[in-house]
Write a protein that holds these residues in place. Structure first.
Motif, short mmCIF file in Angstrom:
data_model
loop_
_atom_site.label_atom_id
_atom_site.label_comp_id
_atom_site.label_asym_id
_atom_site.label_seq_id
_atom_site.Cartn_x
_atom_site.Cartn_y
_atom_site.Cartn_z
N LEU A 69 0.99 -1.24 -0.10
CA LEU A 69 0.17 -0.11 0.07
C LEU A 69 0.99 1.40 0.05
CD1 LEU A 69 -3.46 -1.00 2.32
CD2 LEU A 69 -2.77 -0.48 0.04
N GLY A 70 2.09 1.08 0.60
CA GLY A 70 2.84 2.64 0.72
C GLY A 70 2.94 2.51 -0.97
N TRP A 71 3.47 1.32 -1.51
CA TRP A 71 3.63 1.79 -3.50
C TRP A 71 2.85 1.89 -3.94
CZ3 TRP A 71 8.84 2.25 -5.12
CH2 TRP A 71 9.88 1.66 -4.18
N LEU A 72 1.65 2.00 -3.83
CA LEU A 72 0.79 1.97 -4.73
C LEU A 72 0.96 3.34 -5.42
CD1 LEU A 72 -1.96 0.58 -5.52
CD2 LEU A 72 -2.78 2.11 -3.52
N PRO A 73 0.52 4.32 -4.73
CA PRO A 73 0.98 5.76 -5.64
C PRO A 73 1.93 5.42 -6.41
CG PRO A 73 0.75 6.32 -2.71
CD PRO A 73 0.81 4.40 -3.32
N TRP A 74 2.88 5.36 -6.11
CA TRP A 74 3.65 5.16 -7.25
C TRP A 74 3.86 4.78 -8.45
CZ3 TRP A 74 7.05 9.25 -6.45
CH2 TRP A 74 6.87 9.70 -4.84
N LEU A 75 2.95 3.35 -7.94
CA LEU A 75 3.07 2.21 -9.47
C LEU A 75 1.93 3.34 -10.07
CD1 LEU A 75 2.87 -0.77 -6.93
CD2 LEU A 75 4.20 -0.21 -9.13
N LEU A 76 0.93 3.30 -9.58
CA LEU A 76 0.06 4.09 -10.39
C LEU A 76 0.51 5.58 -11.36
CD1 LEU A 76 -2.88 4.65 -7.86
CD2 LEU A 76 -3.11 3.69 -9.90
N LEU A 77 1.44 6.21 -11.27
CA LEU A 77 1.31 7.07 -11.06
C LEU A 77 2.86 6.74 -12.59
CD1 LEU A 77 3.39 9.73 -9.20
CD2 LEU A 77 1.36 10.32 -10.87
N LEU A 78 3.98 5.14 -12.45
CA LEU A 78 4.58 4.73 -12.88
C LEU A 78 3.28 3.95 -14.58
CD1 LEU A 78 6.93 2.96 -14.12
CD2 LEU A 78 5.93 1.38 -13.09
N ALA A 79 2.23 3.80 -14.22
CA ALA A 79 1.10 3.07 -15.12
C ALA A 79 0.56 4.09 -16.22
CB ALA A 79 -0.02 3.08 -14.81
N CYS A 80 1.22 5.53 -15.71
CA CYS A 80 0.90 6.40 -16.26
C CYS A 80 1.17 6.61 -18.08
CB CYS A 80 0.46 7.89 -16.07
SG CYS A 80 -1.09 8.44 -14.92
N PRO A 81 3.33 6.63 -18.58
CA PRO A 81 3.56 6.40 -19.02
C PRO A 81 3.63 5.06 -20.14
CG PRO A 81 5.33 6.77 -16.68
CD PRO A 81 3.67 6.66 -16.97
N LEU A 82 2.86 4.22 -19.01
CA LEU A 82 3.23 3.19 -19.74
C LEU A 82 1.73 2.67 -20.73
CD1 LEU A 82 4.69 1.03 -17.12
CD2 LEU A 82 5.69 1.62 -19.05
N MET A 83 0.78 3.15 -20.28
CA MET A 83 -0.27 3.04 -20.29
C MET A 83 -0.18 4.47 -21.67
SD MET A 83 -3.54 3.07 -17.59
CE MET A 83 -4.43 3.75 -18.78
N HIS A 84 0.81 5.63 -21.68
CA HIS A 84 0.12 6.54 -23.36
C HIS A 84 1.04 5.65 -23.96
CE1 HIS A 84 0.70 10.32 -24.87
NE2 HIS A 84 1.61 9.73 -25.37
N PHE A 85 2.40 5.15 -23.88
CA PHE A 85 3.13 4.47 -24.79
C PHE A 85 2.48 3.54 -25.67
CE2 PHE A 85 6.41 1.15 -25.88
CZ PHE A 85 6.92 1.94 -27.06
N PHE A 86 1.76 2.59 -24.78
CA PHE A 86 1.48 1.56 -25.36
C PHE A 86 -0.15 1.67 -25.94
CE2 PHE A 86 4.06 -0.89 -22.69
CZ PHE A 86 4.98 -1.52 -23.66
N MET A 87 -1.10 2.88 -25.74
CA MET A 87 -2.35 2.87 -26.46
C MET A 87 -2.55 3.97 -27.74
SD MET A 87 -4.39 2.76 -22.68
CE MET A 87 -6.46 2.76 -23.71
N HIS A 88 -1.21 4.35 -27.60
CA HIS A 88 -1.32 5.85 -28.34
C HIS A 88 -0.37 4.52 -29.74
CE1 HIS A 88 -2.68 9.01 -27.68
NE2 HIS A 88 -1.58 8.79 -26.19
N GLY A 89 -0.74 3.34 -29.63
CA GLY A 89 0.28 2.48 -30.54
C GLY A 89 -1.05 2.22 -31.33
N GLY A 90 -2.29 2.57 -32.03
CA GLY A 90 -2.66 2.00 -32.20
C GLY A 90 -3.65 3.01 -33.38
N HIS A 91 -3.31 4.03 -33.50
CA HIS A 91 -3.78 4.47 -33.66
C HIS A 91 -2.25 6.35 -35.09
CE1 HIS A 91 -3.16 8.70 -31.30
NE2 HIS A 91 -3.64 7.93 -30.65
#
Length: 88
Positions: free
Chosen positions: A42-64
């Motif tokens: 639970l202490g790492w949860l905010p950092w994991l959410l912040l890490l998910a943002c650039p990863l989602m941007h990188f992988f989700m923009h490959g479609g268009h």
């Protein structure tokens, strides 16, 4: 040759006191393991959410085709029409 009283059945897992104690120990160990690791995760949860943002941007923009690319050179159905780089 049959033996009286030996029906060929195996005793159950909980027939032995040692197995009952083992199950009790495993339940207690699992409880403490889960509660202690939950506190750390639970202490790492905010950092994991912040890490998910650039990863989602990188992988989700490959479609268009990414940013700033257009299909106007092909003369397809979108030629002659202004398109935005973010079509969802």
């Amino acid at each position: 040759m049959e033996h009286d009283g030996d029906g060929g059945e195996q005793p159950g897992f909980f027939a032995s006191r040692a197995n009952i104690v083992l199950v009790g120990f495993l339940v207690l160990a699992a409880f403490y393991l889960i509660t202690e690791h939950t506190a750390h995760l639970l202490g790492w949860l905010p950092w994991l959410l912040l890490l998910a943002c650039p990863l989602m941007h990188f992988f989700m923009h490959g479609g268009h085709g990414g940013h700033g690319e257009s299909d106007d050179a092909g003369g397809g159905p979108t030629s002659g029409r202004q398109t935005s780089p973010h079509q969802h």
